[in-house]
Motif scaffolding. Structure first.
Motif, PDB file in Angstrom:
ATOM      1  N   ILE A  46       0.809  -1.286   0.062  1.00  0.00           N
ATOM      2  CA  ILE A  46      -0.005  -0.190  -0.005  1.00  0.00           C
ATOM      3  C   ILE A  46       1.055   1.290  -0.081  1.00  0.00           C
ATOM      4  N   LYS A  47       1.891   1.328   0.714  1.00  0.00           N
ATOM      5  CA  LYS A  47       2.946   2.508   0.805  1.00  0.00           C
ATOM      6  C   LYS A  47       3.263   2.635  -0.613  1.00  0.00           C
ATOM      7  N   ASP A  48       3.793   1.773  -1.372  1.00  0.00           N
ATOM      8  CA  ASP A  48       4.395   1.861  -2.495  1.00  0.00           C
ATOM      9  C   ASP A  48       3.480   2.051  -3.717  1.00  0.00           C
TER      10      ASP A  48
ATOM     11  N   ILE B  18      -0.148   5.834   5.041  1.00  0.00           N
ATOM     12  CA  ILE B  18       0.934   5.154   5.471  1.00  0.00           C
ATOM     13  C   ILE B  18       2.288   5.842   4.913  1.00  0.00           C
ATOM     14  N   GLU B  19       2.998   6.474   5.690  1.00  0.00           N
ATOM     15  CA  GLU B  19       4.344   7.106   5.297  1.00  0.00           C
ATOM     16  C   GLU B  19       5.334   6.149   4.982  1.00  0.00           C
ATOM     17  N   ASP B  20       5.492   5.294   5.954  1.00  0.00           N
ATOM     18  CA  ASP B  20       6.751   4.364   5.735  1.00  0.00           C
ATOM     19  C   ASP B  20       6.378   3.220   6.709  1.00  0.00           C
TER      20      ASP B  20
ATOM     21  N   LYS C  50       6.340  -1.974  12.566  1.00  0.00           N
ATOM     22  CA  LYS C  50       5.481  -0.755  12.581  1.00  0.00           C
ATOM     23  C   LYS C  50       5.559   0.120  11.318  1.00  0.00           C
ATOM     24  N   ALA C  51       4.333   1.001  11.417  1.00  0.00           N
ATOM     25  CA  ALA C  51       4.005   1.851  10.291  1.00  0.00           C
ATOM     26  C   ALA C  51       4.001   3.171  10.720  1.00  0.00           C
ATOM     27  N   ILE C  52       4.610   4.097  10.125  1.00  0.00           N
ATOM     28  CA  ILE C  52       4.629   5.585  10.387  1.00  0.00           C
ATOM     29  C   ILE C  52       3.395   6.052   9.635  1.00  0.00           C
TER      30      ILE C  52
ATOM     31  N   PHE D 175       2.598   9.412  13.454  1.00  0.00           N
ATOM     32  CA  PHE D 175       3.101   8.689  14.629  1.00  0.00           C
ATOM     33  C   PHE D 175       3.042   7.158  14.186  1.00  0.00           C
ATOM     34  N   GLU D 176       3.693   6.441  14.977  1.00  0.00           N
ATOM     35  CA  GLU D 176       4.173   4.858  14.805  1.00  0.00           C
ATOM     36  C   GLU D 176       2.977   3.922  15.343  1.00  0.00           C
ATOM     37  N   VAL D 177       2.681   3.014  14.552  1.00  0.00           N
ATOM     38  CA  VAL D 177       1.721   1.956  15.164  1.00  0.00           C
ATOM     39  C   VAL D 177       2.033   0.664  14.754  1.00  0.00           C
ATOM     40  N   ASP D 178       1.720  -0.546  15.428  1.00  0.00           N
ATOM     41  CA  ASP D 178       1.870  -1.828  14.642  1.00  0.00           C
ATOM     42  C   ASP D 178       1.084  -2.150  13.353  1.00  0.00           C
ATOM     43  N   VAL D 179       1.628  -2.574  12.544  1.00  0.00           N
ATOM     44  CA  VAL D 179       0.965  -2.849  11.157  1.00  0.00           C
ATOM     45  C   VAL D 179      -0.419  -3.621  11.410  1.00  0.00           C
ATOM     46  N   THR D 180      -0.348  -4.574  12.335  1.00  0.00           N
ATOM     47  CA  THR D 180      -1.444  -5.235  12.681  1.00  0.00           C
ATOM     48  C   THR D 180      -2.455  -4.563  13.256  1.00  0.00           C
TER      49      THR D 180
END
Length: 59
Positions: free
Chosen positions: A9-11, A27-29, A36-38, A49-54
């Motif tokens: 999705i990010k790409d 999703i930035e990164d 984790k996803a930023i 902010f950063e969260v678990d991808v799940t």
């Protein structure tokens, strides 16, 4: 969501509907090591902010 899908999705140049805590996010990164996803809320730019991808859901 799993790590590979978050990276896809990010790409992807086409925007996907991704939800975190009931709000749409961008999703930035994605960090492979920490799984984790930023992200930031679409209607609140500048607050990353950063969260678990799940914890992310695709609609």
């Amino acid at each position: 969501m799993n790590l590979m899908r978050a990276k896809e999705i990010k790409d992807d140049p086409n925007m996907k509907n991704v939800v975190y805590n009931g709000k749409y996010v961008y999703i930035e990164d994605v960090n492979d090591e920490k799984q984790k996803a930023i992200i930031h809320y679409l209607k609140e730019s500048g607050k990353e902010f950063e969260v678990d991808v799940t914890e992310l859901k695709e609609e």
